[in-house]
Design a protein around this motif. Structure first.
Motif, short mmCIF file in Angstrom:
data_model
loop_
_atom_site.label_atom_id
_atom_site.label_comp_id
_atom_site.label_asym_id
_atom_site.label_seq_id
_atom_site.Cartn_x
_atom_site.Cartn_y
_atom_site.Cartn_z
N ALA A 163 57.38 11.43 50.71
CA ALA A 163 56.87 10.06 50.72
C ALA A 163 57.20 9.37 49.40
O ALA A 163 57.13 9.99 48.33
N LEU A 164 57.56 8.10 49.46
CA LEU A 164 57.84 7.31 48.27
C LEU A 164 57.11 5.98 48.35
O LEU A 164 57.00 5.36 49.41
N ASN A 165 56.59 5.55 47.22
CA ASN A 165 55.90 4.27 47.09
C ASN A 165 56.97 3.18 46.92
O ASN A 165 57.82 3.28 46.05
N ILE A 166 56.93 2.14 47.76
CA ILE A 166 57.95 1.10 47.70
C ILE A 166 57.29 -0.26 47.55
O ILE A 166 56.29 -0.56 48.21
N ASN A 167 57.84 -1.09 46.70
CA ASN A 167 57.33 -2.44 46.46
C ASN A 167 57.22 -3.21 47.77
O ASN A 167 58.14 -3.22 48.59
#
Length: 258
Positions: A163-167
């Motif tokens: 999982a990656l946090n994306i703007n």
């Protein structure tokens, strides 16, 4: 609603980005605006962040966070909290509010059907923050064609399942481009671009550049308009910065104004 006639006549698909701070102050009248758009035959896709909710969860866990270039640096411990908060709390709450307004909606995130294939933006600088490499739009088109609103949490997934946090603005723009949206709505806590105490209804990129240079646009509005301009330059015909009443500023590409 104060949307330009040209927008209403052409916006068969509209992507709406709800910012975290705005999300927590919405009422039923806000969602009735969405119902009115649907009734006009406009297909809606909603993306959302959840900054305030994430901040509360991080504080409860005793974790401090900071931003670099407007992006929250997200370490391994934090990405688990960001993921569980956005997908497990913010997303279902928003879907519930849409259902209460008689708008069929389904919650999604980057893992669902490989919706947001992503990779690390720059691990050394941002850690578990991502950028979107591909939007798999099949499930989005299936839902919108059936009159169901996809509600997308801004979590991407790598090929390995990380999982990656994306703007949020980035996700909204990428999805708008992928589905060929005619309009992108960035819902924030102000009614658009204000110059000399007067909110502007329609502006162009050249005017925005001039106002930034002259100091009329400053502070937190600068990243908002720059994000809007990035979307315009990428090919979205119209981007609007609006408040919870969906009143605000429409930024049109120079070609549409001529």
């Amino acid at each position: 609603m104060t949307m330009s006639k040209s927008t209403l006549h052409t916006a068969h698909k509209m992507v709406i980005k709800l910012g975290g701070s705005t999300l927590e102050g919405l009422n039923m009248a806000f969602f009735r605006n969405f119902k009115a758009l649907q009734d006009q035959g406009i297909q809606l896709i909603i993306t959302h962040g959840g900054g305030p909710a994430i901040n509360r969860e991080l504080a409860a866990a005793g974790i401090e966070s900071h931003t670099v270039n407007g992006l929250r640096v997200t370490n391994e411990e934090m990405i688990e909290i960001v993921q569980s908060t956005l997908i497990g709390k913010v997303n279902p709450a928003l879907v519930h509010e849409l259902h209460a307004a008689e708008i069929p909606a389904i919650g999604l995130n980057g893992f669902d059907n490989g919706l947001l294939e992503s990779e690390f933006l720059d691990y050394d600088v941002y850690k578990y923050v991502g950028e979107v490499k591909k939007v798999n739009i099949g499930v989005l088109n299936t839902l919108t064609d059936a009159g169901i609103v996809p509600v997308i949490a801004c979590i991407g997934a790598t090929e390995e399942g990380q999982a990656l946090n994306i703007n949020g603005d980035t996700v909204a723009c990428e999805i708008a481009l992928a589905v060929g949206a005619d309009c992108l709505l960035l819902v924030t806590d102000v009614a658009g671009v204000r110059i000399n105490d007067e909110y502007q209804k329609e502006v162009t990129p050249s005017l925005i550049g001039q106002w930034i240079e002259e100091g009329h646009i400053y502070g937190g509005m600068i990243p908002k308009v720059q994000g809007a301009l990035n979307c315009l330059h990428a090919g979205i015909p119209s981007v609007q910065i609006v408040n919870e009443t969906l009143t605000g500023t429409t930024i049109l590409s120079e070609e549409l104004v001529k």
